[in-house]
Enzyme design. Structure first.
Site, PDB file in Angstrom:
ATOM      1  N   LYS A   1       0.803  -1.319  -0.029  1.00  0.00           N
ATOM      2  CA  LYS A   1      -0.050  -0.088  -0.064  1.00  0.00           C
ATOM      3  C   LYS A   1       1.000   1.308  -0.047  1.00  0.00           C
ATOM      4  CE  LYS A   1      -3.915   2.213   2.707  1.00  0.00           C
ATOM      5  NZ  LYS A   1      -4.806   1.990   3.922  1.00  0.00           N
TER       6      LYS A   1
ATOM      7  N   SER B   1      -9.548   2.091   3.068  1.00  0.00           N
ATOM      8  CA  SER B   1      -8.740   3.069   2.014  1.00  0.00           C
ATOM      9  C   SER B   1      -7.958   2.313   1.330  1.00  0.00           C
ATOM     10  CB  SER B   1      -7.880   4.047   2.907  1.00  0.00           C
ATOM     11  OG  SER B   1      -7.203   3.298   3.818  1.00  0.00           O
TER      12      SER B   1
ATOM     13  N   SER C   1      -9.967  -0.434   7.423  1.00  0.00           N
ATOM     14  CA  SER C   1      -9.219  -0.360   5.728  1.00  0.00           C
ATOM     15  C   SER C   1      -8.731  -1.451   5.539  1.00  0.00           C
ATOM     16  CB  SER C   1      -8.455   0.678   5.735  1.00  0.00           C
ATOM     17  OG  SER C   1      -9.011   2.090   6.013  1.00  0.00           O
TER      18      SER C   1
END
EC number: 6.3.5.7
Length: 522
Positions: free
Chosen positions: A82, A157, A181
């Protein structure tokens, strides 16, 4: 064996293939790079792909194996990261224009451990800007699409990491979980997502959204793969003041034990407050089926009440913006990142440059939360808002403690609905925030949790997830129960949920998994 075949394998299967000499890390890495090139134009899971770096790391992994000295159990298995974790030599943008092109001079501890363990890093995955969102629609670089239906969100997210794993672009990924998330994207993409105990995985080098809530963790296709990855990245880090100076439980062993499907003697607590009104009918149906399967496998089910959980959402959306407004103050255009000169001002002051930069560099959701957080921390309002929220946070922790006195683990749906359509809630912040209804309590208290795919909702044929929570530092429990549930559900389905994965042609054509069939499976 074709490249497509390798992309369909789990990380554990790839480890066995590497050990048996059936393939090489270079071949595996190239297969996934080819998959990214073929489908990511439709999915947009990646912000950067590091082709040369990944292949160089893969070549080094093959050399270690040839010498009989692999660096770890996962040496040579590629991974995606990420874009909120610092990566030396590779841009880290946090999905924001304000960090566009920023290349960190150091690695986050999680990234450093991945490199030391020999996992080739394929690239950085898309995310809501500074991890603020539940749909990955708030990325400054465009939304990620859900491989099950490209017109729908992949969660947030960390939707990029979940979509990359679901679309077979990476066998493993790293996400971060501030209010759900990792787990919520896992639920809506049919993947496994784990939020470790707070402090169980280092936060050093993780660009902070909310220091007391953020936690990095695995995104995978199986519970065992998550356990393998978690054991690599977890453990004490002296660079992180919040890191727990205790050894990790035996996570892989717990996952292997759970894979037998036996839950005899395990007490499962169903949380009253995490279900019912606001939850999609199909989500609740799949959840009840999962509970029934666990009972048949020997588990004892008890209903537990956590009354403070009804205030968790409001509490979270006071604490998080307050911490975010403080953390994001460092993006001032003076030291790194974007710098915008204000129009019409010849000799602009530092304050004027800062104002122009933050206006241009931050998106609407980031600005919204900075304003909320600054207000909550302001003189005269601190005690009424932020102070009260911290008191409720204590009540949430006490509710967890009381619940775990009655049950070994707690279970609930991971998300109240399946993936909604892109654009459906992007202009309605309150509706967006409700997606984290079931996941937020774990972050407020720091307990570990896992989301395991629980089937498809009747209404739309999209994935749902079951959340399993355990006490602090009892991460092995979520792996044991998660692996058992995974086994029981796959026996019922006749295989993994992601066996209905999108085909290359379907994604190239921009169509959805729901109508794509299984034409290119291994």
């Amino acid at each position: 064996m074709t490249a497509t075949d390798w992309t369909r394998r789990t990380a554990a299967e790839l480890v066995d293939a590497l050990a048996a000499g059936e393939t090489t890390s270079v071949e595996l890495t190239q297969a996934h790079l080819d998959r990214i090139a073929a489908v990511d134009g439709a999915v947009h899971a990646f912000l950067q792909v590091d082709t040369d770096g990944a292949l160089a790391q893969a070549s080094a992994a093959d050399e270690r194996r040839a010498a009989g000295s692999p660096a770890s159990a996962l040496d040579g298995v590629p991974i995606a990261v990420k874009d909120v974790l610092a990566t030396k030599g590779l841009p880290t943008t946090c999905g924001s224009r304000i960090l566009e092109g920023w290349v960190p001079p150091y690695d986050a501890t999680v990234v450093a451990r991945l490199r030391a363990a020999g996992l080739p890093i394929l690239g950085k995955t898309n995310m809501d800007e500074f991890a603020m969102g539940s749909s990955t629609e708030h990325s400054a670089y465009g939304p990620t699409h859900n491989p099950w239906d490209l017109d729908r969100i992949p969660g947030g997210s960390g939707g990029g990491s979940a979509a990359a794993v679901a679309a077979f672009e990476a066998p493993l990924a790293i996400g971060t979980d501030t209010g759900g998330s990792i787990r919520q994207p896992g639920a809506v993409t049919g993947t496994v997502g784990v939020k470790p105990t707070y402090g169980g995985v280092s936060r050093y080098g993780l660009v902070a959204l909310a220091n007391s809530l953020d936690q990095a963790g695995p995104v995978t296709r199986t519970v065992l793969d998550s356990a393998l990855l978690h054991e690599l990245i977890g453990g004490h880090d002296p660079l992180d003041s919040t890191s727990i100076d205790q050894p990790l439980p035996a996570l892989v062993e717990a996952a292997r034990q759970g894979a037998t499907g036996d839950l005899s003697g395990v007490r499962i607590g169903v949380v009253t407050e995490l279900g019912g009104e606001g939850y999609q009918t199909g989500v609740l149906a799949r959840f009840q089926e999962s509970v029934d399967l666990m009972v048949k496998a020997g588990a004892e089910v008890v209903e537990v009440s956590c009354p403070s959980f009804v205030h968790a959402l409001a509490t979270y959306y006071l604490i998080l913006p307050a911490e975010a407004s403080s953390n994001l103050a460092k993006f001032d255009a003076m030291r790194y990142g974007l710098r915008v000169w204000p129009e019409g001002i010849e000799n602009a002051s530092a304050e004027e440059v800062m104002r122009a930069t933050r206006d241009a560099g931050f998106g609407d959701e980031v600005k919204r939360r900075i304003i909320l957080g600054t207000y909550a921390l302001s003189s005269g309002y601190y005690d009424a808002y932020y102070g009260q929220a911290q008191k409720v946070r204590t009540l949430v922790t006490r509710d967890f403690e009381a619940a775990f006195a009655q049950a070994d683990v707690l279970v609930s749906p991971t998300a109240p609905t399946t993936a909604f359509r892109l654009g459906e809630k992007v202009d309605d912040p309150l509706a967006m925030y409700l997606n984290d209804l079931a996941t937020i309590p774990a972050n407020l208290s720091g307990v570990p949790g896992i989301s395991v795919p629980s089937g498809l909702a009747e209404e739309d044929g999209l994935p749902t997830g079951v959340q399993i929570l355990a006490p602090v530092q009892a991460d092995d429990r979520v792996y044991r129960v998660g692996a058992a549930l995974e086994t029981l559900l796959e026996q019922q389905w006749g295989g993994p949920l992601l066996a209905k994965a999108p085909t290359l042609d379907a994604l190239r054509d921009g169509s959805s998994l729901a109508s794509s069939g299984t034409g290119d499976q291994a």
